[in-house]
Design a protein around this motif. Structure first.
Motif, short mmCIF file in Angstrom:
data_model
loop_
_atom_site.label_atom_id
_atom_site.label_comp_id
_atom_site.label_asym_id
_atom_site.label_seq_id
_atom_site.Cartn_x
_atom_site.Cartn_y
_atom_site.Cartn_z
N ALA A 171 2.37 -2.38 -2.10
CA ALA A 171 1.51 -3.14 -1.10
C ALA A 171 0.43 -3.24 -1.44
O ALA A 171 0.00 -4.10 -0.55
CB ALA A 171 1.32 -1.20 -0.21
N GLN A 172 -0.02 -2.82 -2.73
CA GLN A 172 -1.44 -4.46 -2.90
C GLN A 172 -1.33 -5.37 -2.90
O GLN A 172 -1.51 -6.74 -3.35
CB GLN A 172 -2.02 -3.98 -4.41
CG GLN A 172 -3.21 -2.90 -4.32
CD GLN A 172 -3.79 -2.46 -5.21
OE1 GLN A 172 -3.10 -2.80 -6.81
NE2 GLN A 172 -5.09 -2.07 -5.31
N ARG A 173 0.86 -6.52 -3.73
CA ARG A 173 1.07 -7.73 -3.81
C ARG A 173 0.43 -7.65 -2.42
O ARG A 173 0.60 -8.94 -2.19
CB ARG A 173 2.16 -7.25 -4.52
CG ARG A 173 2.78 -8.22 -4.63
CD ARG A 173 4.24 -8.52 -5.03
NE ARG A 173 4.18 -7.70 -6.31
CZ ARG A 173 5.36 -7.62 -7.57
NH1 ARG A 173 6.11 -7.01 -6.72
NH2 ARG A 173 5.23 -6.47 -8.43
N TYR A 174 1.58 -7.35 -1.17
CA TYR A 174 2.30 -8.05 0.21
C TYR A 174 1.02 -7.91 0.69
O TYR A 174 1.01 -8.36 1.67
CB TYR A 174 3.24 -7.30 0.15
CG TYR A 174 4.52 -7.58 -0.02
CD1 TYR A 174 4.78 -8.60 -0.82
CD2 TYR A 174 5.30 -6.56 -1.08
CE1 TYR A 174 5.98 -8.53 -1.68
CE2 TYR A 174 6.78 -6.67 -1.62
CZ TYR A 174 6.80 -7.76 -1.16
OH TYR A 174 7.86 -7.37 -2.46
N LEU A 175 -0.29 -7.61 0.43
CA LEU A 175 -1.49 -6.80 1.36
C LEU A 175 -2.47 -8.80 1.62
O LEU A 175 -2.92 -8.72 2.06
CB LEU A 175 -1.99 -5.65 1.36
CG LEU A 175 -1.06 -4.94 1.81
CD1 LEU A 175 -1.83 -3.20 1.69
CD2 LEU A 175 -1.42 -4.51 3.47
N PHE A 187 -7.91 2.25 2.66
CA PHE A 187 -7.14 2.43 3.73
C PHE A 187 -5.63 1.75 4.24
O PHE A 187 -4.72 2.15 4.81
CB PHE A 187 -7.64 2.43 5.44
CG PHE A 187 -7.77 2.50 6.87
CD1 PHE A 187 -7.09 4.07 7.10
CD2 PHE A 187 -6.78 1.66 7.96
CE1 PHE A 187 -6.56 4.31 8.61
CE2 PHE A 187 -7.04 1.87 8.93
CZ PHE A 187 -6.49 2.80 9.35
N GLU A 188 -5.64 0.54 4.29
CA GLU A 188 -4.11 -0.08 4.37
C GLU A 188 -3.57 0.17 3.26
O GLU A 188 -2.78 0.27 3.77
CB GLU A 188 -5.01 -1.87 4.93
CG GLU A 188 -5.77 -2.34 5.48
CD GLU A 188 -5.06 -2.02 6.55
OE1 GLU A 188 -4.36 -1.64 7.55
OE2 GLU A 188 -5.89 -1.78 8.43
N ASN A 199 8.05 -4.72 4.43
CA ASN A 199 7.53 -5.62 5.93
C ASN A 199 6.33 -5.02 6.55
O ASN A 199 5.44 -5.30 7.59
CB ASN A 199 8.63 -4.53 6.93
CG ASN A 199 10.13 -5.56 6.52
OD1 ASN A 199 9.84 -6.33 6.33
ND2 ASN A 199 10.86 -4.86 6.90
N LYS A 200 6.31 -3.87 6.05
CA LYS A 200 5.05 -2.85 6.74
C LYS A 200 3.24 -3.40 6.79
O LYS A 200 2.77 -3.29 6.90
CB LYS A 200 4.86 -1.73 6.08
CG LYS A 200 3.75 -0.05 6.33
CD LYS A 200 4.25 -0.10 8.68
CE LYS A 200 3.35 0.96 9.59
NZ LYS A 200 3.16 0.38 10.33
N ALA A 201 3.25 -4.12 5.29
CA ALA A 201 2.69 -5.23 5.01
C ALA A 201 1.86 -5.88 5.95
O ALA A 201 1.19 -6.26 6.34
CB ALA A 201 2.81 -5.53 3.13
N ARG A 246 -1.01 -8.74 10.87
CA ARG A 246 -0.25 -9.25 11.94
C ARG A 246 -1.79 -8.08 13.00
O ARG A 246 -2.02 -9.11 13.83
CB ARG A 246 0.66 -8.95 12.07
CG ARG A 246 1.82 -9.69 11.88
CD ARG A 246 3.34 -9.50 12.60
NE ARG A 246 4.80 -10.28 12.62
CZ ARG A 246 5.10 -9.92 12.29
NH1 ARG A 246 5.48 -8.92 12.58
NH2 ARG A 246 5.86 -11.20 11.71
N LYS A 247 -1.64 -6.90 12.32
CA LYS A 247 -3.11 -6.77 13.36
C LYS A 247 -3.70 -6.79 13.16
O LYS A 247 -5.12 -6.38 14.30
CB LYS A 247 -2.51 -4.70 13.05
CG LYS A 247 -0.46 -4.41 13.84
CD LYS A 247 -0.51 -3.12 13.75
CE LYS A 247 1.43 -2.31 14.86
NZ LYS A 247 0.85 -1.25 14.48
#
Length: 299
Positions: free
Chosen positions: A27-31, A39-40, A87-89, A94-95
């Motif tokens: 998650a940290q890699r893709y965010l 939170f993200e 995909n979720k990251a 985007r959001k």
């Protein structure tokens, strides 16, 4: 492998901390710019965990029916998890209206793909095979160890192209090949870059081409050798620029006889990789050449 789909199904309590650590790292890699936003990160992890619970994988035991995910190899399952996190990251980026590093990250990405997990899987070269005897297991383990050593050798060739080496090492990590990554990192004195290269997709493509060529060159399989020589020695047709050709005798060099070449050509033709019926000149399309450059078969 620190955990498997089976572990998550039947040993959820023990496996969850390992799952969480794996999801947190990816998650940290893709965010990107949001990697330190707790939170993200938790939102991405929660999405994947919820997906696993809904599909009956996490803690489902025998109360929920087996799914396609239960049939995946370990490498395929890790690829599914990594793709879900990615995909979720990207969806969160985007959001939050943040600029994504490269358009390549967005290419071909759907919002959510929980219904067809097989589309997110990759076939591992260490795939599982049923064995009838201990001798068969021993032979398989020996052949897989040899293939693994060949792969390590070919990855080491990428030291001259650090960005391509980085791309391949990240890909291995994403599919859960942490032991191979650790071994290679020590042998090659390699350390991961803190920032994700914006052109990682392009570097990965170039790296894959080099790895395929290296694997073919290291192979002693006759059919693989003929496929490699076809990609090396063919030249464009004198009149039709969409057709490539090479004489059979040109392929019969050094350690190969004409009979060997013909045998290899017949096998490739039977596999549908080329159209050849004993002619002196082998003719190929660009599409066939591309498939031959990707052809590999274990001994």
């Amino acid at each position: 492998m620190p955990f498997t789909a089976n572990d998550l199904r039947y040993r959820a309590e023990q496996s969850y901390p390992l799952l969480y650590a794996y999801l947190h790292r990816n998650a940290q890699r893709y965010l990107g710019a949001l990697k330190y936003d707790a939170f993200e990160v938790d939102t991405v992890i929660g999405h994947v965990v919820e997906q696993l619970v809904r599909l009956g994988i996490l803690g489902g035991e025998d109360r929920t029916p087996l799914t396609a995910l239960d049939q995946l190899t370990d490498a395929q399952f890790y690829a599914f998890l990594s793709r879900s996190v990615r995909n979720k990251a990207i969806d969160r980026l985007r959001k939050r209206r943040l600029q994504v590093n490269t358009a390549a990250e967005l290419e071909g990405v759907d919002e959510e793909e929980p219904d067809n997990p097989l589309s997110d899987a990759v076939e591992s070269i260490w795939g599982e095979t049923p064995f009838s005897t201990p001798e068969a297991i021993s032979i398989h383990v020996a052949s897989q160890r040899e293939l693994r050593n060949i792969l390590k050798h070919c990855i080491a060739v990428l030291r001259a192209a650090p960005n391509q080496l980085q791309a391949v090492m990240q890909e291995l990590q994403e599919i859960g090949a942490d032991d191979l990554v650790d071994t290679l990192s020590k042998e090659l004195d390699f350390s991961f870059s803190a920032e994700l290269n914006p052109h990682i997709s392009q570097h990965k493509d170039h790296a894959h081409k080099k790895l395929r060529s290296c694997l073919q060159q290291q192979s002693s399989n006759l059919t693989v050798t003929i496929a490699l020589r076809l990609t090396m020695y063919t030249t464009k047709h004198s009149t039709d620029k969409n057709v490539y050709e090479v004489d059979v005798q040109t392929l019969a060099q050094n350690d190969l006889t004409r009979q060997d070449v013909c045998k290899g050509l017949h096998e490739l033709a039977s596999d549908g990789l080329l159209d050849w019926h004993g002619e002196e000149t082998v003719q190929l399309t660009s599409a066939q050449l591309k498939r031959l450059s990707r052809f590999y078969k274990e001994e």
